[in-house]
Design an enzyme around this catalytic site. Structure first.
Site, PDB file in Angstrom:
ATOM      1  N   HIS A  18      16.831  32.330  -8.349  1.00 19.78           N
ATOM      2  CA  HIS A  18      16.531  30.970  -9.328  1.00 19.78           C
ATOM      3  C   HIS A  18      16.096  31.636 -10.552  1.00 19.78           C
ATOM      4  O   HIS A  18      15.165  32.420  -9.932  1.00 19.78           O
ATOM      5  CB  HIS A  18      14.750  30.910  -8.069  1.00 19.78           C
ATOM      6  CG  HIS A  18      14.389  29.698  -8.472  1.00 19.78           C
ATOM      7  ND1 HIS A  18      14.486  28.845  -9.504  1.00 19.78           N
ATOM      8  CD2 HIS A  18      13.817  29.179  -7.907  1.00 19.78           C
ATOM      9  CE1 HIS A  18      14.370  27.655  -9.074  1.00 19.78           C
ATOM     10  NE2 HIS A  18      12.857  27.484  -8.308  1.00 19.78           N
ATOM     11  N   ASN A  67       6.859  22.865 -14.383  1.00 20.35           N
ATOM     12  CA  ASN A  67       6.293  23.768 -14.767  1.00 20.35           C
ATOM     13  C   ASN A  67       5.934  24.314 -15.922  1.00 20.35           C
ATOM     14  O   ASN A  67       6.221  25.347 -16.452  1.00 20.35           O
ATOM     15  CB  ASN A  67       6.724  24.855 -13.648  1.00 20.35           C
ATOM     16  CG  ASN A  67       6.404  25.154 -12.566  1.00 20.35           C
ATOM     17  OD1 ASN A  67       5.171  24.289 -12.527  1.00 20.35           O
ATOM     18  ND2 ASN A  67       6.591  25.846 -11.830  1.00 20.35           N
ATOM     19  N   GLY A  91      18.646  17.790  -1.390  1.00 21.17           N
ATOM     20  CA  GLY A  91      17.397  18.422  -1.162  1.00 21.17           C
ATOM     21  C   GLY A  91      16.322  17.488   0.142  1.00 21.17           C
ATOM     22  O   GLY A  91      16.573  17.805   1.298  1.00 21.17           O
TER      23      GLY A  91
END
Length: 354
Positions: A174, A234, A309
């Site tokens: 990731h 983020n 997703g």
């Protein structure tokens, strides 16, 4: 143009897939103590008609924990828990890889036994993180010392080895969405002046090192990488994401990786085009796809696979629905994170709905 589409078999590295539909990694916060359960096994087995399942983000090291009840892959109990999952998926003919996610600064001492999250530099993320006591501000992380970084990179290799022990077909690193490798890439978080910061070559060293560690442990043909060049998720920023993606994709040439996974987004430049031109292996695209657009991109050679997703979250039999044009279940956003079977394993398949 080719005649390939979503339902054409494909080989990615050492992994043979019966279709080109991937289930994208999605955090679900349902692994108490970091150990996958029988409920997790059922959830993934229900979705095993995907050509490839990519699990939710799974921390390769205790220092990488973040969020409530996310799984890990660094001890025997976690290996045993994941073995239940992989056995269930393989029993129905599926293929599954585990996404290795070190959260870095996107954590809190509450998840780290009182410890301080680590990052390239002591720069806190904006906003709050949800803990068992409710939302709390992101803390200022501790900047990793240069001598500590190789051990963190090595944790990806150890986790990759444990992934094979747990029965996975491979791993995905990731490198997206503002977690630790992405933090190293990002010019607003990585303020280092040593060999791990500054130039794009230095900022990419952590990410490429993690990929190399996993590849050395289990073979490059079982290792994928996910990136999100230009995403601000983020509280991440990159002064030149196009150059960052170009460097990463070029550096991965000739390594024989299973795939390169590009997170969808309106980045202001042709990220997919750069990835396709620079990277020489299978390319997986993501973001707002339906069958028509996915088939078109595969036929045009723009992608080899497409990941879905929330549509997969709400439709355990998504490949069959895409094949037949059946209506899709709507995802229940209130049950995305945490909880029990509700909104997790109780979405009806076509046969049940009929």
């Amino acid at each position: 143009m080719s005649e390939a589409n979503l339902f054409t078999p494909v080989r990615i590295g050492d992994i043979a897939l019966h279709n080109r539909i991937a289930m994208a990694p999605m955090t679900r916060n349902r692994s108490p103590g970091g150990v996958p359960t029988e409920l997790n096994a059922l959830y993934y087995a229900q979705r095993a008609s995907a050509g490839l399942i990519i699990t939710e983000g799974t921390t390769p090291d205790a220092g990488g924990r973040g969020y409530i009840d996310i799984p890990g892959l660094y001890d025997a109990a976690q290996v045993a828990g994941w073995r239940r999952v992989t056995d269930a998926v393989h029993a129905t003919g599926g293929r599954i890889v585990v996404q290795l996610m070190h959260t870095g600064r996107i954590s809190h001492p509450d998840f780290l036994d009182g410890g301080t999250p680590v990052a390239p530099s002591a720069v806190a993320a904006a906003g709050n993180i949800f803990t068992r006591q409710g939302p709390k501000p992101h803390p200022v992380p501790r900047a990793l010392e240069a001598h500590e970084i190789p051990a963190v990179i090595a944790s990806y290799g150890r986790a990759a080895s444990l992934a094979i022990e747990a029965g996975f077909d491979g791993v995905e690193i990731h490198g997206a969405n503002g977690y630790l490798p992405s933090q190293f890439l990002s010019t607003n978080v990585n303020l280092r002046t040593d060999d791990w910061g500054g130039s794009v070559e230095n900022r990419a060293r952590f990410l490429l090192g993690a990929v190399a560690a996993a590849a050395e442990a289990i073979g490059a043909g079982r290792v994928g990488l996910r990136v999100s060049p230009g995403s601000s998720f983020n509280d991440i920023a990159d002064s030149d994401p196009e150059a960052t993606l170009t460097h990463i994709a070029t550096a991965l040439r000739g390594r024989g990786l299973a795939y390169f996974h590009l997170v969808g987004g309106a980045y202001g430049y042709d990220a997919a085009g750069i990835a396709r031109r620079r990277f020489d292996g299978p390319l997986m695209l993501n973001g707002g796809y339906d069958r028509a657009r996915a088939d078109a991109d595969i036929a045009a050679g723009r992608a080899d696979l497409v990941s879905f997703g929330s549509a997969f979250l709400a439709n355990p039999d998504l490949p069959e629905r895409l094949r037949t044009g059946a209506a899709l279940n709507a995802p229940d956003t209130a049950t995305f994170y945490g909880g029990d079977a509700k909104g997790y394993t109780d979405y009806p398949a076509l046969a049940a709905a009929a």
